[in-house]
Design an enzyme around this catalytic site. Structure first.
Site, PDB file in Angstrom:
ATOM      1  N   ALA A   1       0.560  -1.391   0.542  1.00 28.19           N
ATOM      2  CA  ALA A   1       0.071   0.443   0.079  1.00 28.19           C
ATOM      3  C   ALA A   1       0.578   1.456  -0.360  1.00 28.19           C
ATOM      4  O   ALA A   1       0.854   2.041   1.140  1.00 28.19           O
ATOM      5  CB  ALA A   1      -0.546  -0.423   0.773  1.00 28.19           C
TER       6      ALA A   1
ATOM      7  N   GLU B   1      -2.629   6.529  -2.253  1.00 26.74           N
ATOM      8  CA  GLU B   1      -3.380   7.315  -1.384  1.00 26.74           C
ATOM      9  C   GLU B   1      -4.002   8.372  -1.663  1.00 26.74           C
ATOM     10  O   GLU B   1      -4.491   9.013  -2.474  1.00 26.74           O
ATOM     11  CB  GLU B   1      -2.322   8.694   0.101  1.00 26.74           C
TER      12      GLU B   1
ATOM     13  N   SER C   1       1.237   9.184  -8.220  1.00 26.46           N
ATOM     14  CA  SER C   1       2.312   8.827  -9.143  1.00 26.46           C
ATOM     15  C   SER C   1       3.870   9.745  -8.385  1.00 26.46           C
ATOM     16  O   SER C   1       4.590   8.776  -7.957  1.00 26.46           O
ATOM     17  CB  SER C   1       2.370   9.451 -10.384  1.00 26.46           C
TER      18      SER C   1
ATOM     19  N   THR D   1      -3.728  -3.559  -4.112  1.00 22.06           N
ATOM     20  CA  THR D   1      -4.065  -4.680  -4.356  1.00 22.06           C
ATOM     21  C   THR D   1      -4.201  -5.852  -4.088  1.00 22.06           C
ATOM     22  O   THR D   1      -3.224  -6.319  -2.904  1.00 22.06           O
ATOM     23  CB  THR D   1      -3.338  -4.808  -5.603  1.00 22.06           C
TER      24      THR D   1
ATOM     25  N   ASP E   1      11.348  -2.752  -9.832  1.00 22.44           N
ATOM     26  CA  ASP E   1      12.570  -3.215 -11.058  1.00 22.44           C
ATOM     27  C   ASP E   1      12.020  -4.785 -11.471  1.00 22.44           C
ATOM     28  O   ASP E   1      11.991  -5.239 -12.813  1.00 22.44           O
ATOM     29  CB  ASP E   1      13.867  -3.348 -11.131  1.00 22.44           C
TER      30      ASP E   1
ATOM     31  N   GLY F   1     -16.056  -5.585 -34.449  1.00 26.02           N
ATOM     32  CA  GLY F   1     -17.604  -4.922 -34.996  1.00 26.02           C
ATOM     33  C   GLY F   1     -18.130  -5.565 -33.607  1.00 26.02           C
ATOM     34  O   GLY F   1     -18.217  -5.519 -32.804  1.00 26.02           O
TER      35      GLY F   1
ATOM     36  N   GLU G   1       1.861   0.369 -11.709  1.00 24.38           N
ATOM     37  CA  GLU G   1       3.555  -0.013 -10.885  1.00 24.38           C
ATOM     38  C   GLU G   1       4.012   1.197 -11.876  1.00 24.38           C
ATOM     39  O   GLU G   1       4.866   0.822 -12.934  1.00 24.38           O
ATOM     40  CB  GLU G   1       3.455  -1.450 -11.821  1.00 24.38           C
TER      41      GLU G   1
ATOM     42  N   THR H   1       2.342   4.960 -14.379  1.00 27.16           N
ATOM     43  CA  THR H   1       1.478   5.037 -15.644  1.00 27.16           C
ATOM     44  C   THR H   1       2.557   5.380 -16.996  1.00 27.16           C
ATOM     45  O   THR H   1       4.139   5.013 -16.451  1.00 27.16           O
ATOM     46  CB  THR H   1       1.084   6.524 -14.661  1.00 27.16           C
TER      47      THR H   1
HETATM   48  C1  LIG Z   1      -6.308  -2.024 -10.520  1.00 25.54           C
HETATM   49  C2  LIG Z   1      -5.935  -0.866  -9.331  1.00 25.54           C
HETATM   50  C3  LIG Z   1      -4.669  -1.425  -8.277  1.00 25.54           C
HETATM   51  C4  LIG Z   1      -4.062  -0.929  -7.800  1.00 25.54           C
HETATM   52  N1  LIG Z   1      -2.749  -1.850  -6.890  1.00 25.54           N
HETATM   53  C5  LIG Z   1      -2.231  -0.316  -6.472  1.00 25.54           C
HETATM   54  C6  LIG Z   1      -1.118  -1.569  -5.311  1.00 25.54           C
HETATM   55  O1  LIG Z   1      -1.579  -2.346  -5.041  1.00 25.54           O
HETATM   56  N2  LIG Z   1      -0.877  -0.642  -5.073  1.00 25.54           N
HETATM   57  C7  LIG Z   1      -0.920   0.699  -4.544  1.00 25.54           C
HETATM   58  O2  LIG Z   1       0.008   1.341  -4.073  1.00 25.54           O
HETATM   59  N3  LIG Z   1      -1.315   1.139  -5.176  1.00 25.54           N
HETATM   60  C8  LIG Z   1      -2.037   0.816  -6.164  1.00 25.54           C
HETATM   61  N4  LIG Z   1      -2.714   1.225  -7.078  1.00 25.54           N
HETATM   62  C9  LIG Z   1      -2.826   2.727  -8.050  1.00 25.54           C
HETATM   63  C10 LIG Z   1      -1.877   3.248  -9.378  1.00 25.54           C
HETATM   64  O3  LIG Z   1      -0.290   2.666  -8.752  1.00 25.54           O
HETATM   65  C11 LIG Z   1      -1.713   4.426  -9.451  1.00 25.54           C
HETATM   66  O4  LIG Z   1      -3.556   4.659  -9.688  1.00 25.54           O
HETATM   67  C12 LIG Z   1      -1.419   5.235 -10.326  1.00 25.54           C
HETATM   68  O5  LIG Z   1       0.126   4.905  -9.930  1.00 25.54           O
HETATM   69  C13 LIG Z   1      -1.296   6.197 -10.038  1.00 25.54           C
HETATM   70  O6  LIG Z   1      -1.914   7.532  -9.233  1.00 25.54           O
HETATM   71  P1  LIG Z   1      -2.895   8.033  -9.380  1.00 25.54           P
HETATM   72  O7  LIG Z   1      -3.864   7.571  -9.970  1.00 25.54           O
HETATM   73  O8  LIG Z   1      -3.011   8.793  -8.235  1.00 25.54           O
HETATM   74  O9  LIG Z   1      -2.696   9.794 -10.949  1.00 25.54           O
HETATM   75  P2  LIG Z   1      -1.965  10.627 -10.278  1.00 25.54           P
HETATM   76  O10 LIG Z   1      -0.814  10.289 -10.073  1.00 25.54           O
HETATM   77  O11 LIG Z   1      -2.445  11.235  -9.916  1.00 25.54           O
HETATM   78  O12 LIG Z   1      -2.055  10.611 -12.216  1.00 25.54           O
HETATM   79  C14 LIG Z   1      -2.801  10.840 -12.786  1.00 25.54           C
HETATM   80  C15 LIG Z   1      -2.315  11.390 -14.231  1.00 25.54           C
HETATM   81  O13 LIG Z   1      -1.374  12.903 -14.344  1.00 25.54           O
HETATM   82  C16 LIG Z   1      -0.371  11.883 -14.130  1.00 25.54           C
HETATM   83  N5  LIG Z   1       1.060  12.910 -13.793  1.00 25.54           N
HETATM   84  C17 LIG Z   1       1.092  12.250 -13.121  1.00 25.54           C
HETATM   85  N6  LIG Z   1       2.497  12.207 -12.287  1.00 25.54           N
HETATM   86  C18 LIG Z   1       3.182  13.540 -13.772  1.00 25.54           C
HETATM   87  C19 LIG Z   1       4.151  13.296 -13.999  1.00 25.54           C
HETATM   88  N7  LIG Z   1       5.811  13.979 -13.757  1.00 25.54           N
HETATM   89  N8  LIG Z   1       4.224  13.722 -15.232  1.00 25.54           N
HETATM   90  C20 LIG Z   1       3.398  13.394 -16.525  1.00 25.54           C
HETATM   91  N9  LIG Z   1       2.750  12.899 -16.257  1.00 25.54           N
HETATM   92  C21 LIG Z   1       2.152  12.862 -14.390  1.00 25.54           C
HETATM   93  C22 LIG Z   1      -0.047  10.145 -14.890  1.00 25.54           C
HETATM   94  O14 LIG Z   1       0.658   9.689 -15.549  1.00 25.54           O
HETATM   95  C23 LIG Z   1      -1.995  10.266 -15.014  1.00 25.54           C
HETATM   96  O15 LIG Z   1      -1.388   9.879 -16.556  1.00 25.54           O
HETATM   97  C24 LIG Z   1      -3.378   0.375  -8.490  1.00 25.54           C
HETATM   98  C25 LIG Z   1      -4.490   1.516  -8.759  1.00 25.54           C
HETATM   99  C26 LIG Z   1      -5.572   0.447  -9.593  1.00 25.54           C
HETATM  100  C27 LIG Z   1      -6.393   1.244 -10.078  1.00 25.54           C
END
Ligand SMILES: Cc1cc2nc3c(=O)[nH]c(=O)nc-3n(C[C@H](O)[C@H](O)[C@H](O)COP(=O)(O)OP(=O)(O)OC[C@H]3O[C@@H](n4cnc5c(N)ncnc54)[C@H](O)[C@@H]3O)c2cc1C
Lengths: 360, 413
Positions: B137, B140, B145, B171, B264, B366, B390, B392
């Site tokens: 986890a 938050e 990201s 997850t 990695d 289709g 893991e 985006t």
């Molecule tokens: C089904 C599911 C399972 C998951 N499992 C886990 C888990 O087990 N443990 C865990 O900790 N998390 C988990 N996550 C969280 C996941 O890792 C995050 O959703 C992901 O890292 C993106 O964070 P965010 O959703 O807050 O998007 P944000 O960080 O808010 O990003 C929104 C958009 O902005 C872009 N962006 C952000 N920063 C930058 C930057 N510096 N430069 C350019 N673009 C940027 C992103 O690419 C994205 O398109 C899970 C998410 C989902 C949906």
């Protein structure tokens, strides 16, 4: 067992060619393009690397090395990184030696191969492409018809590297609708050079339009066997050359982007530029691996048509995108011939068109 | 030697897992997509019984002993093997794959950064008893990201750490904490002013008072996988549940960095899962085209190809390119090579490639493609997550860009 590590020989070969490409080829690439000419000295230097002779068996005067397409993919990438025109020029003799080695009879080998094992460069070439939209290696419009035990070749070819300078030309023609390869000596009547072509890129390389007009060759000039593996070798070579061209453009753009400032920071620190560069790097690696895999399959003697076509088409798209992005990274400066990127874009555009210009 | 041939062992494993995927996953695939939030209990039990104690993630970098070779001269292929396994399982069903009782990302963090005692305490349980899960986890409500923005706090109180905060999108969080005797590795800061250096990873065991799963998300795809919100309210955990060095100053190779290093290993794993979904779609389209009498001529010139042929070949090439990049990243790990760049490369390529490949597949088929009667539309929904978690697409590009430009995260962000 899956591995991405070239063996010792391959590494040595690659490193040798890489240093030749960087130190000898690249510095004259711009001149070759502007003057539409490649100096004899560089061609001779390349000859001395043994790229042609190494694959020819000792009994025919060569070094008796292997003909691994994987090794060749490594070599092609490095040469393409140096300069595409020069790469295609120095590899041109393979357009004769490889088909003869793969498809030729003992007599044909004896007759042809020793000529390509001497101390200096001997030009050889192939005529595959045709000046028509919808050109298709499987449905050629140049025909080979039987006439009193001989063959008669008729039609037009284009993009024939080194044309009139070549000692032999392997002409691909349709015999009863099937593509076959024919060995044609340079002074065969009915084989005429129309003109040196004026093309957008690879301007250093002399390519010609040829006309085959009632060109009679003996039945013994036909290379037996299936030309498919030869075409696959060509696709692998082109894919790998494209990787080299793309890498050259990528590295140039990367270094420029770290240097060039806008709005107070290097442009490389702007994501729009950084992401472009990252995608270029990923796609270059992706294409290289596709080419390697196709080459690996071919080396095992398997049908690599699917893999080599996928790799070549992918490479043609990739190199265009990467070289175009490289121009974009340099902005207006990229459009100016003081920088190499416009040259790479013109050369890169060619890969979608090219067929059979080099063999791996 | 450059070689793309799997070892005999690996082929055997691949074929066996393919049978599991086809025989046990495909038949229940649609059911557990439609019945979100129900566990495929029997199937999980079966998978637990056959895979007990092994991590499907392949385990990350080789330690020295393994590399210098236990008397065998054969290099390890553990990580490449893991990508092959994961591709097969995800070809079966990616949501089910993520639901296999498993040490998962939490286990990977403990393996990478834990002391021998911690490994024993937390990982031994995966060798016996009832099915279990572990989870990680980081995310938050306020960030995803930007993982240095962790707001969950850990404060030392005698022999305990006291954790407070909210984690989302975890997850298998629900399965780890409330459906089994598992654990969650929680990232929290011990000193907000210290930034990254203050962030540590803590093992929070099931049954810890003050830890509640408050929500399990409804999702676009991978619906069988549980994605949990976890609230930590004065959750007290033993002092030695922190991974790596608890000190803010000093060389902390194992804490935050150790946990980061697990990416990695897990990015190629995510890429492999993506590829499995993509392959399912490509296989399906290939069969349908064959049934419809559409032949693919690979060696036709581009201007003679039909749009369909061209699309299909592009799908195949993109998928294969992603697979080769993924194998390479895993292979480097097997060789003990630093693969941070290559791991992000393959994740970026695979995440995007399968998103596009599956979307194209739906288009090609289709009305059938759009229909819930077949699995294609599901694969499209499942595929998308691989471009998000893991790291985006953008975050992985950022990592690649930093590497090729030799920039720090300060210089390029
Ligand atoms: C089904 C599911 C399972 C998951 N499992 C886990 C888990 O087990 N443990 C865990 O900790 N998390 C988990 N996550 C969280 C996941 O890792 C995050 O959703 C992901 O890292 C993106 O964070 P965010 O959703 O807050 O998007 P944000 O960080 O808010 O990003 C929104 C958009 O902005 C872009 N962006 C952000 N920063 C930058 C930057 N510096 N430069 C350019 N673009 C940027 C992103 O690419 C994205 O398109 C899970 C998410 C989902 C949906």
């Amino acid at each position: 067992m899956i591995s991405f590590e070239p063996n010792e020989d391959q590494r040595m070969m690659r490193d040798t060619v890489a240093s030749f490409a960087i130190n000898q080829v690249r510095p004259i690439a711009r001149d070759a393009d502007e003057s539409c000419q490649i100096p004899d000295s560089i061609v001779q230097q390349a000859w001395e690397l043994g790229l042609i002779q190494s694959a020819i068996p000792e009994e025919h005067g060569g070094y008796g090395g292997d003909r691994s397409a994987v090794t060749s993919a490594l070599v092609c990438e490095e040469l393409g990184y140096g300069d595409l025109s020069i790469a295609l020029h120095v590899l041109a003799p393979r357009l004769v030696t490889y088909p003869v080695l793969e498809l030729g009879s003992d007599e044909q080998k004896n007759e042809v191969l020793p000529a390509y094992c001497g101390d200096s460069f001997v030009a050889g070439t192939a005529a595959l492409m045709e000046p028509a939209m919808g050109f298709d290696v499987n449905q050629l419009s140049v025909t080979a018809s039987r006439q009193n035990g001989d063959y008669v070749l008729d039609g037009a070819k284009c993009y024939v590297p080194l044309g009139p300078d070549a000692r032999h030309t392997v002409v691909y023609a349709a015999e009863d609708g099937e593509t076959k390869a024919f060995l044609v000596g340079s002074d065969t009547p009915g084989l005429a050079v129309v003109e040196r072509e004026k093309i957008m890129g690879i301007k250093g390389l002399a390519t010609y339009e040829l006309k085959l007009d009632n060109c009679k060759i003996p039945a013994s000039a036909r290379l037996e066997g299936d030309v498919k593996p030869i075409f696959n070798r060509s696709r692998i070579a082109l894919a790998s050359l494209a990787v080299g061209v793309a890498r050259a453009a990528f590295e140039y753009a990367r270094d420029y982007a770290k240097d060039r400032h806008a709005f107070g920071v290097p442009i490389a620190q702007k994501q729009a530029i950084a992401f472009m560069l990252a995608e270029m790097a990923i796609e270059i690696d992706a294409t290289r691996l596709l080419a390697w895999e196709a080459a690996w399959k071919l080396d095992r003697g398997e049908d690599a048509t699917r893999e080599s076509c996928l790799a070549k088409n992918y490479a043609a798209d990739m190199v265009l995108k990467v070289t175009d992005n490289a121009v974009q990274v340099l902005g207006g400066h990229g459009y100016i011939r003081d920088h190499m990127v416009e040259l790479w874009l013109r050369n890169g555009r060619g890969f979608a068109t090219f067929e059979g210009l080099a063999l791996a | 030697m450059i070689d793309f041939e799997m070892s005999e062992d690996m082929k055997g494993m691949r074929d066996m897992i393919n049978q599991v995927a086809e025989g046990t996953m495909r038949p229940i695939s649609r059911q557990y997509d439609e019945e979100e939030h129900t566990d495929p209990v029997d199937w999980q039990k079966m998978m637990w019984d056959v895979s007990k104690g092994t991590s499907v993630f392949g385990g990350g970098p080789q330690d020295k002993k393994e590399r210098s070779g236990n008397g065998s001269s054969k290099p390890s292929e553990r990580n490449v093997g893991a990508t092959v396994t994961i591709e097969e399982l995800s070809w079966g069903d990616a949501g089910l794959y993520l639901s296999i009782p498993n040490p998962g990302l939490g286990g990977a963090a403990v393996s990478a950064a834990g002391t021998p005692d911690q490994k024993k305490r937390f990982l031994e349980r995966f060798g016996s008893g009832e099915p279990k899960w572990a989870a990680m986890a980081i995310t938050e409500p306020g960030f995803g990201s930007d993982s240095a923005a962790v707001a969950t706090t850990a404060v030392r109180d005698g022999d305990h750490w006291v954790l407070n905060g909210t984690k989302i999108f975890c997850t298998s969080g629900h399965r780890a904490l409330e459906k089994s005797e598992g654990f969650v590795v929680v990232w929290a800061t011990v000193d907000k002013s210290a930034g990254r250096a203050g962030i540590k990873a803590f093992v929070v065991d099931h049954g810890t008072p003050g830890v509640t799963v408050t929500k399990v998300e409804d999702k676009l795809g991978i619906r069988c996988s549980d994605t949990a919100a976890i609230v930590l309210e004065d959750a007290r955990i033993p002092l030695d549940n922190v991974l790596g060095d608890p000190e803010v100053k000093g060389p902390d190779k194992k804490g935050f960095k150790g946990a980061m290093a697990t990416f990695d290993a897990t990015r190629p794993a995510v890429a492999a899962s993506a590829i499995g979904i993509g392959r399912a779609a490509v296989d399906f389209v290939r069969d349908e085209l064959a049934k419809a009498g559409v032949e693919i001529h690979y060696d036709r010139p581009v201007m003679k190809q039909s749009a369909l042929e061209r699309d299909f070949m592009e799908m195949e090439a993109n998928l294969q390119a992603a697979r080769l990049l993924t194998w390479r990243a895993a292979w480097m790990m097997d060789r003990g090579m630093q693969n941070n760049l290559e791991a992000s490369m393959c994740k970026s390529k695979a995440g995007l490639a399968v998103t596009q490949v599956t979307q194209k597949a739906v288009e090609i088929l289709g009305p059938l493609g759009y229909s819930r009667k077949i699995l294609l539309e599901k694969w499209m929904r499942d595929a998308k997550i691989n471009d998000i978690f893991e790291g985006t697409q953008q975050i992985n590009l950022l990592i690649v860009a930093r590497r090729i430009l030799d920039y720090s995260s300060k210089e390029l962000n």
